[in-house]
Design an enzyme around this catalytic site. Structure first.
Site, short mmCIF file in Angstrom:
data_model
loop_
_atom_site.label_atom_id
_atom_site.label_comp_id
_atom_site.label_asym_id
_atom_site.label_seq_id
_atom_site.Cartn_x
_atom_site.Cartn_y
_atom_site.Cartn_z
N GLU A 138 -57.45 -42.36 -13.96
CA GLU A 138 -56.69 -42.74 -15.17
C GLU A 138 -55.97 -41.35 -16.09
O GLU A 138 -56.62 -40.07 -15.57
CB GLU A 138 -57.31 -43.25 -15.80
CG GLU A 138 -57.70 -44.19 -15.26
CD GLU A 138 -58.84 -45.48 -16.39
OE1 GLU A 138 -59.19 -45.40 -16.98
OE2 GLU A 138 -59.14 -46.89 -14.91
N GLU A 381 -62.03 -36.85 -4.83
CA GLU A 381 -63.60 -37.34 -4.37
C GLU A 381 -64.14 -36.87 -5.13
O GLU A 381 -65.50 -36.13 -4.82
CB GLU A 381 -63.47 -37.26 -2.66
CG GLU A 381 -62.24 -38.13 -1.96
CD GLU A 381 -63.01 -39.30 -2.37
OE1 GLU A 381 -61.94 -40.31 -3.32
OE2 GLU A 381 -63.86 -40.11 -2.07
N GLY A 382 -64.46 -36.19 -6.31
CA GLY A 382 -65.41 -34.47 -7.38
C GLY A 382 -65.19 -33.29 -6.98
O GLY A 382 -64.93 -33.21 -5.74
C1 LIG Z 1 -53.09 -34.62 -4.92
C2 LIG Z 1 -54.02 -35.30 -5.16
C3 LIG Z 1 -54.89 -36.11 -4.42
C4 LIG Z 1 -55.35 -37.37 -5.14
N1 LIG Z 1 -55.70 -38.44 -4.95
C5 LIG Z 1 -56.85 -39.40 -6.31
C6 LIG Z 1 -56.89 -40.67 -5.01
O1 LIG Z 1 -56.32 -41.47 -3.69
N2 LIG Z 1 -57.72 -41.43 -6.29
C7 LIG Z 1 -58.26 -41.16 -7.02
O2 LIG Z 1 -59.09 -41.88 -8.12
N3 LIG Z 1 -58.14 -39.65 -7.94
C8 LIG Z 1 -56.93 -39.09 -7.43
N4 LIG Z 1 -57.42 -37.63 -7.64
C9 LIG Z 1 -57.25 -37.64 -8.51
C10 LIG Z 1 -58.89 -36.39 -8.27
O3 LIG Z 1 -59.99 -37.14 -7.94
C11 LIG Z 1 -59.41 -36.24 -9.82
O4 LIG Z 1 -58.20 -34.70 -10.08
C12 LIG Z 1 -60.35 -35.35 -9.54
O5 LIG Z 1 -61.30 -36.19 -10.04
C13 LIG Z 1 -60.69 -34.33 -11.83
O6 LIG Z 1 -60.46 -35.04 -12.25
P1 LIG Z 1 -59.43 -34.10 -13.06
O7 LIG Z 1 -58.21 -33.82 -12.74
O8 LIG Z 1 -58.98 -35.36 -14.57
O9 LIG Z 1 -60.11 -33.42 -14.10
P2 LIG Z 1 -60.89 -32.69 -15.31
O10 LIG Z 1 -62.10 -34.19 -14.58
O11 LIG Z 1 -60.32 -33.08 -16.73
O12 LIG Z 1 -61.66 -31.87 -15.14
C14 LIG Z 1 -61.21 -30.03 -15.18
C15 LIG Z 1 -62.04 -29.10 -14.79
O13 LIG Z 1 -62.87 -30.00 -15.24
C16 LIG Z 1 -64.32 -29.60 -14.67
N5 LIG Z 1 -65.44 -30.06 -14.92
C17 LIG Z 1 -64.99 -31.74 -15.69
N6 LIG Z 1 -66.41 -32.16 -16.00
C18 LIG Z 1 -67.48 -31.14 -15.62
C19 LIG Z 1 -68.71 -30.78 -15.85
N7 LIG Z 1 -69.19 -32.13 -16.75
N8 LIG Z 1 -69.27 -29.70 -15.95
C20 LIG Z 1 -68.65 -28.86 -15.23
N9 LIG Z 1 -67.66 -28.68 -14.72
C21 LIG Z 1 -66.73 -30.04 -15.31
C22 LIG Z 1 -64.17 -29.79 -13.28
O14 LIG Z 1 -64.59 -29.32 -11.94
C23 LIG Z 1 -62.86 -29.51 -13.19
O15 LIG Z 1 -62.48 -27.77 -13.16
C24 LIG Z 1 -56.31 -36.87 -6.90
C25 LIG Z 1 -55.90 -36.12 -7.38
C26 LIG Z 1 -54.99 -35.17 -6.43
C27 LIG Z 1 -54.16 -33.75 -7.42
#
Ligand SMILES: Cc1cc2nc3c(=O)[nH]c(=O)nc-3n(C[C@H](O)[C@H](O)[C@H](O)COP(=O)(O)OP(=O)(O)OC[C@H]3O[C@@H](n4cnc5c(N)ncnc54)[C@H](O)[C@@H]3O)c2cc1C
Length: 404
Positions: A138, A381-382
């Site tokens: 989201e 996927e994480g």
């Molecule tokens: C092309 C594409 C396809 C996707 N497809 C799907 C899909 O089909 N369904 C779906 O639901 N989502 C999908 N996603 C979303 C994707 O799963 C998320 O981008 C991902 O989970 C990371 O979330 P975020 O981008 O909000 O980053 P954030 O969670 O904001 O993280 C930003 C950075 O901080 C780091 N970080 C966060 N928390 C911690 C912690 N506790 N300790 C250390 N480091 C941390 C992360 O590793 C990352 O480097 C997709 C994204 C992309 C770009």
């Protein structure tokens, strides 16, 4: 003991997947990288072929929908090389062809693995043949999937869903979307359930498609849900909120999907290594597997290091899938596979660009594309960091509250 050679029963499937990757995906790979958002119609024929093979039983686990948690007991009492292993091996081969196109395969979405993982037998039957995307992320929630704010409220015999999901792979093309929503935010993660929402539901709207660094053949959608009514029987699994079980039900999906994403990284990295080996050989670089790396040329030594990393990723991926086939808990191994394959996948593909020099950077070859495509496999996927966090928690015996 686990034998991680390709099992005899899966060899035909793996060979077929490789042929498809080489003859059907590679030839259209660059075209759909350039034409982002155009639908790869060639995949319809391919999907029909896979459906045919699945119906005939000769393609067990030929894609993401093959994964299972609850397969019937194997009467032999021995080890089982089943649908999970078949899926990771065929997916790796397909991604040797093109990762973006694999992600666009009709009826093989990550939502299909969610359905295979948590749906009741009646639901499995009802959703057979659907193409399901997966919507967790989201605008204000990514890695911390337990804090989603999309809501589902029971109203008669329907749930009413409200919220916004972003970055939904195949969100525009799929027939349905598996949506994570909370039944009651005050009850925490135990109240998060997944719902199969059909594309023709008037409350669901695709707002836009994203432009991306890689996997451009795959559509990535932002979707809103406004008083979106879904029949109560489309809640996947049990509607009960079991505070003791917590998030385990929803998270079980990841134990199946993370090895699949690791397999994508393994396949894409293998493509880069194969092409780079050819290019190095053409340039007169000899790679000798019988001599230590440090006595060979710098390019050969780098290549040998990349191949060793690749092998580690491949074995971890097969192990995680094999454990699922044999009904052993594999959360730790699924995260290890995803962490290793995601990280080395990016490193290998980018290092291959480096080894090939200007040819690697140009569009003459697909090396530059593979380095862009592989990056997402270390994010969705994480992310890498989240997988390492999960591995650390499991090894140290700490909860998510104790190590965050
Ligand atoms: C092309 C594409 C396809 C996707 N497809 C799907 C899909 O089909 N369904 C779906 O639901 N989502 C999908 N996603 C979303 C994707 O799963 C998320 O981008 C991902 O989970 C990371 O979330 P975020 O981008 O909000 O980053 P954030 O969670 O904001 O993280 C930003 C950075 O901080 C780091 N970080 C966060 N928390 C911690 C912690 N506790 N300790 C250390 N480091 C941390 C992360 O590793 C990352 O480097 C997709 C994204 C992309 C770009």
């Amino acid at each position: 003991m686990i034998n991680l050679e390709t099992p005899r029963k899966h060899r035909t499937l793996v060979d077929q997947a490789h042929q498809v990757a080489m003859n059907m995906l590679r030839p259209i790979s660059r075209k759909y990288d350039r034409e982002e958002h155009a639908y790869p119609q060639e995949l319809d024929l391919l999907a029909a072929m896979i459906d045919g093979l699945s119906e005939s039983g000769s393609a067990e686990g030929a894609g993401a929908s093959g994964v299972r948690r609850d397969e019937a007991e194997d009467d032999s009492g021995g080890v089982r090389n089943g649908a999970n292993l078949a899926s990771v091996m065929s997916i790796a081969e397909m991604c040797w062809g093109d990762t973006g196109l694999l992600l666009s395969m009709p009826r093989q979405g990550l939502g299909n693995s969610a359905i295979a993982s948590v749906a009741t037998p009646e639901q499995q039957e009802r959703y057979a043949g659907t193409w399901a995307a997966m919507a967790i992320t989201e605008p204000s929630t990514g890695s911390d999937s337990a804090s989603i704010s999309t809501t589902a409220r029971l109203d008669g015999d329907e749930y009413v869903i409200n919220g916004e999901k972003i970055y939904v792979t195949s969100g525009e093309r799929a027939d349905s979307v598996v949506v994570w929503a909370t039944l009651d935010k005050s009850l925490g993660r135990a109240a998060i359930k997944s719902f199969v929402v059909r594309k023709d539901n008037p409350g669901m709207k695709v707002e836009r498609l994203e432009h991306k660094l890689g996997i451009r053949a795959s559509d990535t959608a932002a979707i809103t849900f406004t008083d979106c009514r879904v029949p109560a029987e489309d809640l996947l699994g049990s509607p009960d909120i079991d505070v003791k079980q917590g998030f385990a039900g929803a998270m079980a999906t990841f134990d199946n999907t993370r090895p699949l994403v690791a397999a994508m990284a393994v396949g894409c990295a293998r493509a880069s290594l194969d092409l780079t080996r050819d290019l190095l050989e053409q340039a007169g670089v000899e790679i000798d597997y019988d001599r230590p790396a440090q006595v060979q040329s710098a390019a050969a030594a780098t290549f040998l290091r990349l191949e060793a990393d690749w092998e580690g990723a491949q074995l971890l991926t097969m192990q995680a899938a094999w454990m699922a086939d044999n009904r052993r808990p594999n959360s730790l191994e699924a995260s290890m596979a995803k962490a290793k394959a995601g990280r080395v996948g990016s490193d290998i593909t980018l290092s291959c660009v480096q080894l090939a020099g200007s040819l690697g950077y140009s569009e003459v070859e697909l090396l530059e594309k593979w380095s862009r495509d592989s990056k997402i496999l270390d994010i969705f996927e994480g992310t890498q960091q989240i997988q390492l966090l999960i591995v650390a928690r499991r090894l140290l015996g700490l909860t998510s509250a104790q190590l965050r």
